[in-house]
Design an enzyme around this catalytic site. Sequence first.
Site, PDB file in Angstrom:
ATOM      1  N   HIS A 129       1.185   0.874   5.193  1.00 41.63           N
ATOM      2  CA  HIS A 129       1.651   0.339   6.448  1.00 41.63           C
ATOM      3  C   HIS A 129       2.759   1.865   6.806  1.00 41.63           C
ATOM      4  O   HIS A 129       3.364   2.203   5.493  1.00 41.63           O
ATOM      5  CB  HIS A 129       2.637  -0.825   6.834  1.00 41.63           C
ATOM      6  CG  HIS A 129       2.581  -0.859   7.981  1.00 41.63           C
ATOM      7  ND1 HIS A 129       3.834  -0.953   9.091  1.00 41.63           N
ATOM      8  CD2 HIS A 129       1.829  -1.738   8.736  1.00 41.63           C
ATOM      9  CE1 HIS A 129       3.122  -1.230   9.864  1.00 41.63           C
ATOM     10  NE2 HIS A 129       2.499  -1.832  10.358  1.00 41.63           N
ATOM     11  N   ASP A 148      -3.455  -7.468   7.786  1.00 40.08           N
ATOM     12  CA  ASP A 148      -4.677  -7.603   8.205  1.00 40.08           C
ATOM     13  C   ASP A 148      -5.536  -7.769   6.695  1.00 40.08           C
ATOM     14  O   ASP A 148      -6.939  -8.017   6.538  1.00 40.08           O
ATOM     15  CB  ASP A 148      -5.472  -6.242   8.401  1.00 40.08           C
ATOM     16  CG  ASP A 148      -4.939  -5.378  10.000  1.00 40.08           C
ATOM     17  OD1 ASP A 148      -4.585  -4.377  10.220  1.00 40.08           O
ATOM     18  OD2 ASP A 148      -5.509  -6.612  10.956  1.00 40.08           O
TER      19      ASP A 148
HETATM   20  C1  SDX Z   1      -2.153  -2.287  11.906  1.00 42.89           C
HETATM   21  O1  SDX Z   1       1.795   0.071  13.062  1.00 42.89           O
HETATM   22  C2  SDX Z   1       1.604  -0.468  13.224  1.00 42.89           C
HETATM   23  O2  SDX Z   1       2.525  -1.808  13.217  1.00 42.89           O
HETATM   24  C3  SDX Z   1       0.018  -1.141  13.028  1.00 42.89           C
HETATM   25  C4  SDX Z   1      -0.017  -2.797  12.198  1.00 42.89           C
HETATM   26  C5  SDX Z   1       0.390  -4.000  13.796  1.00 42.89           C
HETATM   27  O3  SDX Z   1       1.062  -4.303  14.344  1.00 42.89           O
HETATM   28  O4  SDX Z   1       0.545  -2.692  14.625  1.00 42.89           O
HETATM   29  O5  SDX Z   1       0.710  -2.899  11.703  1.00 42.89           O
HETATM   30  C6  SDX Z   1      -1.417  -3.442  12.799  1.00 42.89           C
HETATM   31  O6  SDX Z   1      -2.252  -1.364  12.110  1.00 42.89           O
HETATM   32  C7  SDX Z   1      -2.071  -2.096   9.864  1.00 42.89           C
HETATM   33  C8  SDX Z   1      -2.423  -0.936   9.275  1.00 42.89           C
HETATM   34  C9  SDX Z   1      -3.977  -1.456   8.663  1.00 42.89           C
HETATM   35  N1  SDX Z   1      -4.929  -0.353   8.352  1.00 42.89           N
HETATM   36  C10 SDX Z   1      -5.472  -0.593   6.968  1.00 42.89           C
HETATM   37  O7  SDX Z   1      -5.171  -1.437   6.704  1.00 42.89           O
HETATM   38  C11 SDX Z   1      -5.966   0.515   6.561  1.00 42.89           C
HETATM   39  C12 SDX Z   1      -5.472   1.042   4.918  1.00 42.89           C
HETATM   40  N2  SDX Z   1      -4.222   2.029   5.832  1.00 42.89           N
HETATM   41  C13 SDX Z   1      -4.096   2.950   6.073  1.00 42.89           C
HETATM   42  O8  SDX Z   1      -4.575   3.012   6.135  1.00 42.89           O
HETATM   43  C14 SDX Z   1      -2.527   3.711   5.637  1.00 42.89           C
HETATM   44  O9  SDX Z   1      -1.578   3.094   5.033  1.00 42.89           O
HETATM   45  C15 SDX Z   1      -1.812   3.396   7.190  1.00 42.89           C
HETATM   46  C16 SDX Z   1      -3.051   4.250   8.406  1.00 42.89           C
HETATM   47  C17 SDX Z   1      -2.238   2.053   7.818  1.00 42.89           C
HETATM   48  C18 SDX Z   1      -0.328   4.375   7.760  1.00 42.89           C
HETATM   49  O10 SDX Z   1      -0.994   5.777   6.822  1.00 42.89           O
HETATM   50  P1  SDX Z   1       0.382   6.697   7.295  1.00 42.89           P
HETATM   51  O11 SDX Z   1       1.939   5.644   7.434  1.00 42.89           O
HETATM   52  O12 SDX Z   1      -0.130   7.802   7.521  1.00 42.89           O
HETATM   53  O13 SDX Z   1      -0.027   6.798   5.321  1.00 42.89           O
HETATM   54  P2  SDX Z   1      -0.241   8.003   4.953  1.00 42.89           P
HETATM   55  O14 SDX Z   1      -1.833   7.640   5.205  1.00 42.89           O
HETATM   56  O15 SDX Z   1       0.528   9.156   5.370  1.00 42.89           O
HETATM   57  O16 SDX Z   1      -0.472   7.399   3.141  1.00 42.89           O
HETATM   58  C19 SDX Z   1       0.662   8.031   2.812  1.00 42.89           C
HETATM   59  C20 SDX Z   1       0.143   8.295   1.325  1.00 42.89           C
HETATM   60  C21 SDX Z   1      -1.551   9.159   0.630  1.00 42.89           C
HETATM   61  O17 SDX Z   1      -0.907   9.736  -0.324  1.00 42.89           O
HETATM   62  P3  SDX Z   1      -0.559  10.761  -0.306  1.00 42.89           P
HETATM   63  O18 SDX Z   1      -0.924  11.731   0.416  1.00 42.89           O
HETATM   64  O19 SDX Z   1       0.334  11.313  -0.473  1.00 42.89           O
HETATM   65  O20 SDX Z   1      -1.317  11.956  -1.791  1.00 42.89           O
HETATM   66  O21 SDX Z   1      -0.148   6.109   0.803  1.00 42.89           O
HETATM   67  C22 SDX Z   1      -1.702   6.788   0.643  1.00 42.89           C
HETATM   68  C23 SDX Z   1      -2.030   8.522   1.330  1.00 42.89           C
HETATM   69  O22 SDX Z   1      -3.443   8.731   0.793  1.00 42.89           O
HETATM   70  N3  SDX Z   1      -2.613   5.953   0.781  1.00 42.89           N
HETATM   71  C24 SDX Z   1      -3.810   4.957   0.614  1.00 42.89           C
HETATM   72  C25 SDX Z   1      -3.689   3.904   1.277  1.00 42.89           C
HETATM   73  N4  SDX Z   1      -3.008   3.599   2.504  1.00 42.89           N
HETATM   74  C26 SDX Z   1      -2.147   5.275   2.716  1.00 42.89           C
HETATM   75  N5  SDX Z   1      -4.325   4.583  -0.280  1.00 42.89           N
HETATM   76  C27 SDX Z   1      -5.125   4.396  -0.913  1.00 42.89           C
HETATM   77  N6  SDX Z   1      -5.284   2.630   0.385  1.00 42.89           N
HETATM   78  C28 SDX Z   1      -4.614   2.957   1.609  1.00 42.89           C
HETATM   79  N7  SDX Z   1      -5.050   1.557   2.125  1.00 42.89           N
END
Ligand code: SDX
Length: 462
Positions: A323, A380
Site C-alpha cells: 500500500h 483487497d
Molecule cells: C487499494 O491508495 C489507497 O488508499 C488505495 C486503497 C483505497 O482504499 O482507496 O487502499 C485501495 O488500491 C489497495 C491496493 C490494492 N492493490 C494491490 O493489492 C495491488 C498490489 N499492490 C501493489 O501494486 C502496490 O503495493 C501498490 C500499488 C498498492 C502501492 O504501490 P506503491 O506505493 O507505488 O509502491 P511501489 O510500487 O513503489 O512499491 C514499493 C516497492 C517496490 O519495490 P522496489 O522498486 O522498491 O524494489 O515494493 C514492491 C515494489 O516492487 N512492491 C511489491 C508489491 N507492492 C509493492 N512487490 C511485490 N508484491 C507487491 N504487491
Amino acid sequence: MAQEQKNVVTLPARAVDKNSVTMTDNRTGQSYEFPILDGTEGPSLIDISKMYAKTGMFTYDPGFTSTGSCQSGITFIDGEKGILLHRGYPIEQLVAEASYLDVCYLLLHGELPAQIEKREFEKSITMHTMLHEQLTSFYRGFKRSAHPMAVMVGVVGALSAFYHEDTDIHDPLQRMIAAHRLIAKMPTIGAFAFKYSLGQPFMYPKNELSYAENLLRMMFAVPTEDYEINPIFARAVDRILILHADHEQNASTSTVRLAGSSGANPFACVASGIASLWGPAHGGANEAVLNMLGDIGDKRNIPKFIARAKDKNDNFRLMGFGHRVYKNFDPRAKVMKETCHEVLNELGIKDPVLPIALELERIALEDEYFIEKKLYPNVDFYSGIILRALGFPTQMFTVLFAIARTTGWVAHWKEMFTGDDSHRIGRPRQLYIGPKKRNFKRVENRKKSMPDWLKMWGGRNG
Ligand code: SDX
C-alpha cells in the site's frame, strides 16, 4: 440537515508564521522561505504553492509520494500505525456500531446523524434508488459479456445526461441532491449490470428494504419467486461497504477531485472515479487476488509465486499486498479477515482458497523482502473471499468497491466547494524531456524514426 457553511474549510490547516523551511538553490546561493502547515493530525506540510512564483522552479513528485493535494477533514490515515479515522471515528468502531448509511451521512456532513437526521437521510436515499426508465435501455448497448465495471463507467457517465434541472453545482441543495442520487443509484446500476450479464430481468429496488438488503435482492432475486434476505449476508455486505467507503486522497478519489475541479458534472466526475478504481493496482485488486489465488491453486505453489513477486524482472505482484500509505497492517484488512472467518463459519462454507490465502499471508509476512519493503495485506486481500461466499461473481467485486466508494467520492467532491482548493482547476506541470525547438521536415527529408513501432506493427520496413 446541517446547512453547508460557505468557504469554511472543515479542519483549517494553520500557516504557522514562525514555522518555515529554507530552501537554497546551490547554483546561485539564493535562499527561499516556505511556510509549514500543520493540520489536526499527521505530518506537517511545506506550502509550496508560491514556489514557481518565487523560484521559477516546479517540484517533481511522480506518483505524488510526498505531495499533499488539498486540505480535507474527511478521513485521516496513519500508515505507520495502521490507523484509519472517518471524521475522527476509528474504522473499527464504525464497522462494529454503525450502518453504511450512517457512515455516508458522517462522511458528507461531518457528524453521525441524530435520530431525525438518520430517518430523513435514509428516506431521501431510499427515494432515489430507482433509475430513469430510459436508462435501462442503455444496458442493451453492451455485450452481455462486457465487464460490469465497463458498464458502470458507461451508465454512471450517462446519468450526467439526465437531471438537467439540477446541474447548478454552485447550489448546495443541488449538490446534495446529486450526492444522494449517486449514493442511492449505484447499487441499482451495479445490480442491473449483473442481471444484464445473466440475461435475467432487472429486479427493482423495494423501499421497505435497507441499503444492503436492496443490493442483495436486486442482485440475486428473480421475479418468479420470493427472495429471503439472509441477515448474515446483509450485515456482511453493510460492513464491507463501510470498509470501502473512503480512504483519503487515493487514486480514484483524486481523479474525482481533479475532474470536479473543472466544474464538470458530478455524475461524469464519479464515472471518472469508477474508471480509475477499476485498475488492478487499485480497486481492481480484489478481483485480481481471487484470480491469483486460483492460479496458485495449492499451498505447495506459494513459494513459486512469492519468488515471482520478488523478481525484479517479473512484473508479477502479490495482489492484495502492499500500500502506498500503510507500512503496517491495513486496519480494514484485519476487520475483513475477521469478517471472512465469521461469514464462512456461519455459512458453513469451506472455501478452498482460504487456507491458501492464510498460508500465503503467513509466508509473506515472514519473508525478508516483504518485511523490508513493509508489504502487508491490504483491504483487497480478504474481501474477495467473503464476496464469493456471499454469491458475488469475481467480476462484481470491484463493482461493490465502486458502490461503497461513491460516498467517499461525493464527500470529497462536495468538500471541494468549501475547501482550500475551491474553484481552482487542478493543473499540474511537468519535467519536459522532449526535443528542443526544431523546424518542420518535408516527408522526403525524413529518415525512418520508429523501427520498433514498424517491427511491432509488422509493417513493411521502407
Ligand atoms: C487499494 O491508495 C489507497 O488508499 C488505495 C486503497 C483505497 O482504499 O482507496 O487502499 C485501495 O488500491 C489497495 C491496493 C490494492 N492493490 C494491490 O493489492 C495491488 C498490489 N499492490 C501493489 O501494486 C502496490 O503495493 C501498490 C500499488 C498498492 C502501492 O504501490 P506503491 O506505493 O507505488 O509502491 P511501489 O510500487 O513503489 O512499491 C514499493 C516497492 C517496490 O519495490 P522496489 O522498486 O522498491 O524494489 O515494493 C514492491 C515494489 O516492487 N512492491 C511489491 C508489491 N507492492 C509493492 N512487490 C511485490 N508484491 C507487491 N504487491
